[in-house]
Design a protein around this motif. Sequence first.
Motif, PDB file in Angstrom:
ATOM      1  N   ALA A   1      40.367  53.713  14.121  1.00 57.38           N
ATOM      2  CA  ALA A   1      41.678  53.606  14.754  1.00 57.38           C
ATOM      3  C   ALA A   1      41.507  52.673  15.944  1.00 57.38           C
ATOM      4  O   ALA A   1      40.533  52.783  16.691  1.00 57.38           O
ATOM      5  CB  ALA A   1      42.155  54.989  15.209  1.00 57.38           C
ATOM      6  N   ALA A   2      42.422  51.714  16.121  1.00 57.19           N
ATOM      7  CA  ALA A   2      42.212  50.684  17.135  1.00 57.19           C
ATOM      8  C   ALA A   2      43.477  50.404  17.937  1.00 57.19           C
ATOM      9  O   ALA A   2      44.586  50.490  17.412  1.00 57.19           O
ATOM     10  CB  ALA A   2      41.737  49.394  16.477  1.00 57.19           C
ATOM     11  N   THR A   3      43.261  50.041  19.200  1.00 59.98           N
ATOM     12  CA  THR A   3      44.331  49.609  20.082  1.00 59.98           C
ATOM     13  C   THR A   3      43.890  48.324  20.751  1.00 59.98           C
ATOM     14  O   THR A   3      42.742  48.212  21.194  1.00 59.98           O
ATOM     15  CB  THR A   3      44.626  50.677  21.160  1.00 59.98           C
ATOM     16  OG1 THR A   3      44.989  51.894  20.508  1.00 59.98           O
ATOM     17  CG2 THR A   3      45.741  50.233  22.089  1.00 59.98           C
ATOM     18  N   TYR A   4      44.795  47.349  20.810  1.00 60.91           N
ATOM     19  CA  TYR A   4      44.532  46.060  21.445  1.00 60.91           C
ATOM     20  C   TYR A   4      45.507  45.911  22.592  1.00 60.91           C
ATOM     21  O   TYR A   4      46.716  45.927  22.384  1.00 60.91           O
ATOM     22  CB  TYR A   4      44.736  44.948  20.414  1.00 60.91           C
ATOM     23  CG  TYR A   4      44.555  43.545  20.930  1.00 60.91           C
ATOM     24  CD1 TYR A   4      43.340  42.895  20.796  1.00 60.91           C
ATOM     25  CD2 TYR A   4      45.606  42.858  21.537  1.00 60.91           C
ATOM     26  CE1 TYR A   4      43.169  41.598  21.248  1.00 60.91           C
ATOM     27  CE2 TYR A   4      45.441  41.567  22.002  1.00 60.91           C
ATOM     28  CZ  TYR A   4      44.223  40.939  21.853  1.00 60.91           C
ATOM     29  OH  TYR A   4      44.059  39.652  22.310  1.00 60.91           O
ATOM     30  N   LEU A   5      44.983  45.784  23.805  1.00 59.59           N
ATOM     31  CA  LEU A   5      45.835  45.698  24.984  1.00 59.59           C
ATOM     32  C   LEU A   5      45.580  44.397  25.739  1.00 59.59           C
ATOM     33  O   LEU A   5      44.425  44.012  25.958  1.00 59.59           O
ATOM     34  CB  LEU A   5      45.547  46.865  25.935  1.00 59.59           C
ATOM     35  CG  LEU A   5      45.789  48.262  25.381  1.00 59.59           C
ATOM     36  CD1 LEU A   5      45.207  49.302  26.314  1.00 59.59           C
ATOM     37  CD2 LEU A   5      47.270  48.487  25.203  1.00 59.59           C
ATOM     38  N   GLU A   6      46.654  43.740  26.129  1.00 57.09           N
ATOM     39  CA  GLU A   6      46.555  42.594  27.025  1.00 57.09           C
ATOM     40  C   GLU A   6      46.839  43.110  28.429  1.00 57.09           C
ATOM     41  O   GLU A   6      47.894  43.693  28.680  1.00 57.09           O
ATOM     42  CB  GLU A   6      47.550  41.515  26.622  1.00 57.09           C
ATOM     43  CG  GLU A   6      47.201  40.891  25.285  1.00 57.09           C
ATOM     44  CD  GLU A   6      48.179  39.807  24.859  1.00 57.09           C
ATOM     45  OE1 GLU A   6      49.196  39.590  25.542  1.00 57.09           O
ATOM     46  OE2 GLU A   6      47.917  39.192  23.810  1.00 57.09           O
ATOM     47  N   VAL A   7      45.862  42.921  29.326  1.00 55.74           N
ATOM     48  CA  VAL A   7      45.962  43.461  30.678  1.00 55.74           C
ATOM     49  C   VAL A   7      45.915  42.325  31.700  1.00 55.74           C
ATOM     50  O   VAL A   7      45.452  41.228  31.407  1.00 55.74           O
ATOM     51  CB  VAL A   7      44.828  44.477  30.945  1.00 55.74           C
ATOM     52  CG1 VAL A   7      44.941  45.675  30.016  1.00 55.74           C
ATOM     53  CG2 VAL A   7      43.453  43.831  30.812  1.00 55.74           C
ATOM     54  N   SER A   8      46.374  42.609  32.899  1.00 58.99           N
ATOM     55  CA  SER A   8      46.419  41.567  33.929  1.00 58.99           C
ATOM     56  C   SER A   8      45.056  41.304  34.561  1.00 58.99           C
ATOM     57  O   SER A   8      44.848  40.257  35.165  1.00 58.99           O
ATOM     58  CB  SER A   8      47.433  41.930  35.014  1.00 58.99           C
ATOM     59  OG  SER A   8      47.055  43.122  35.650  1.00 58.99           O
ATOM     60  N   GLY A   9      44.128  42.233  34.446  1.00 58.75           N
ATOM     61  CA  GLY A   9      42.806  42.022  35.020  1.00 58.75           C
ATOM     62  C   GLY A   9      41.879  43.180  34.748  1.00 58.75           C
ATOM     63  O   GLY A   9      42.313  44.261  34.354  1.00 58.75           O
ATOM     64  N   LEU A  10      40.586  42.927  34.973  1.00 62.66           N
ATOM     65  CA  LEU A  10      39.550  43.946  34.827  1.00 62.66           C
ATOM     66  C   LEU A  10      38.845  44.093  36.178  1.00 62.66           C
ATOM     67  O   LEU A  10      39.336  43.591  37.186  1.00 62.66           O
ATOM     68  CB  LEU A  10      38.595  43.557  33.701  1.00 62.66           C
ATOM     69  CG  LEU A  10      39.257  43.492  32.314  1.00 62.66           C
ATOM     70  CD1 LEU A  10      38.335  42.833  31.294  1.00 62.66           C
ATOM     71  CD2 LEU A  10      39.658  44.884  31.841  1.00 62.66           C
ATOM     72  N   ALA A  11      37.709  44.747  36.214  1.00 62.71           N
ATOM     73  CA  ALA A  11      37.038  45.050  37.485  1.00 62.71           C
ATOM     74  C   ALA A  11      36.697  43.812  38.313  1.00 62.71           C
ATOM     75  O   ALA A  11      36.730  43.866  39.538  1.00 62.71           O
ATOM     76  CB  ALA A  11      35.767  45.860  37.221  1.00 62.71           C
ATOM     77  N   TYR A  12      36.355  42.723  37.653  1.00 62.41           N
ATOM     78  CA  TYR A  12      36.040  41.464  38.337  1.00 62.41           C
ATOM     79  C   TYR A  12      36.843  40.347  37.700  1.00 62.41           C
ATOM     80  O   TYR A  12      37.058  40.337  36.478  1.00 62.41           O
ATOM     81  CB  TYR A  12      34.535  41.160  38.264  1.00 62.41           C
ATOM     82  CG  TYR A  12      33.693  42.238  38.892  1.00 62.41           C
ATOM     83  CD1 TYR A  12      33.579  42.345  40.270  1.00 62.41           C
ATOM     84  CD2 TYR A  12      33.032  43.176  38.107  1.00 62.41           C
ATOM     85  CE1 TYR A  12      32.821  43.356  40.852  1.00 62.41           C
ATOM     86  CE2 TYR A  12      32.272  44.178  38.678  1.00 62.41           C
ATOM     87  CZ  TYR A  12      32.166  44.262  40.050  1.00 62.41           C
ATOM     88  OH  TYR A  12      31.423  45.264  40.621  1.00 62.41           O
ATOM     89  N   ALA A  13      37.269  39.400  38.501  1.00 66.34           N
ATOM     90  CA  ALA A  13      38.157  38.333  38.035  1.00 66.34           C
ATOM     91  C   ALA A  13      37.579  37.532  36.874  1.00 66.34           C
ATOM     92  O   ALA A  13      38.316  37.066  36.000  1.00 66.34           O
ATOM     93  CB  ALA A  13      38.494  37.393  39.193  1.00 66.34           C
ATOM     94  N   GLU A  14      36.255  37.385  36.802  1.00 66.09           N
ATOM     95  CA  GLU A  14      35.633  36.596  35.736  1.00 66.09           C
ATOM     96  C   GLU A  14      35.646  37.297  34.379  1.00 66.09           C
ATOM     97  O   GLU A  14      35.438  36.670  33.339  1.00 66.09           O
ATOM     98  CB  GLU A  14      34.159  36.290  36.045  1.00 66.09           C
ATOM     99  CG  GLU A  14      33.813  35.860  37.445  1.00 66.09           C
ATOM    100  CD  GLU A  14      33.569  37.038  38.389  1.00 66.09           C
ATOM    101  OE1 GLU A  14      32.431  37.532  38.507  1.00 66.09           O
ATOM    102  OE2 GLU A  14      34.547  37.451  39.022  1.00 66.09           O
TER     103      GLU A  14
END
Length: 126
Positions: free
Chosen positions: A101-114
């Motif tokens: 079972a899978a989910t694909y999310l587009e997010v504005s950022g993660l822990a570090y900008a890179e």
Amino acid sequence: MRRNVSFGSPLEEIVGYSRAVVMGNWCFCAGVTGSDPVTKSIPDDIQSQIENAFSTVERVLKESGFEMKDVVRVTYYVTESGMHDTLAPQFGKRFGSIRPAATYLEVSGLAYAELKFEIEVTAMKL
């Protein structure tokens, strides 16, 4: 019985998390980003980050007593919008026959900008 799996990263202690937690026949893996598993450097391109993240996930599962075929749930976090069709073959290469079972999310950022990619998996053994 609960077993915490650690890779000895200083962040595990600072943040207060385990690389994975195994409870019975379940393995809950923490989010894995695309830094190089050896050098800890972060590649510029998302494709390389995905390859690195999957290598780390495979190591986490192995050290937890699981395999990729045991994955029942996966969540992908991507910071570059509109990339699904470009990235999907990399996911299919690993999970095409397993089909968790899978989910694909587009997010504005993660822990570090890179960081452009993170993956979280849950595995279960029968």
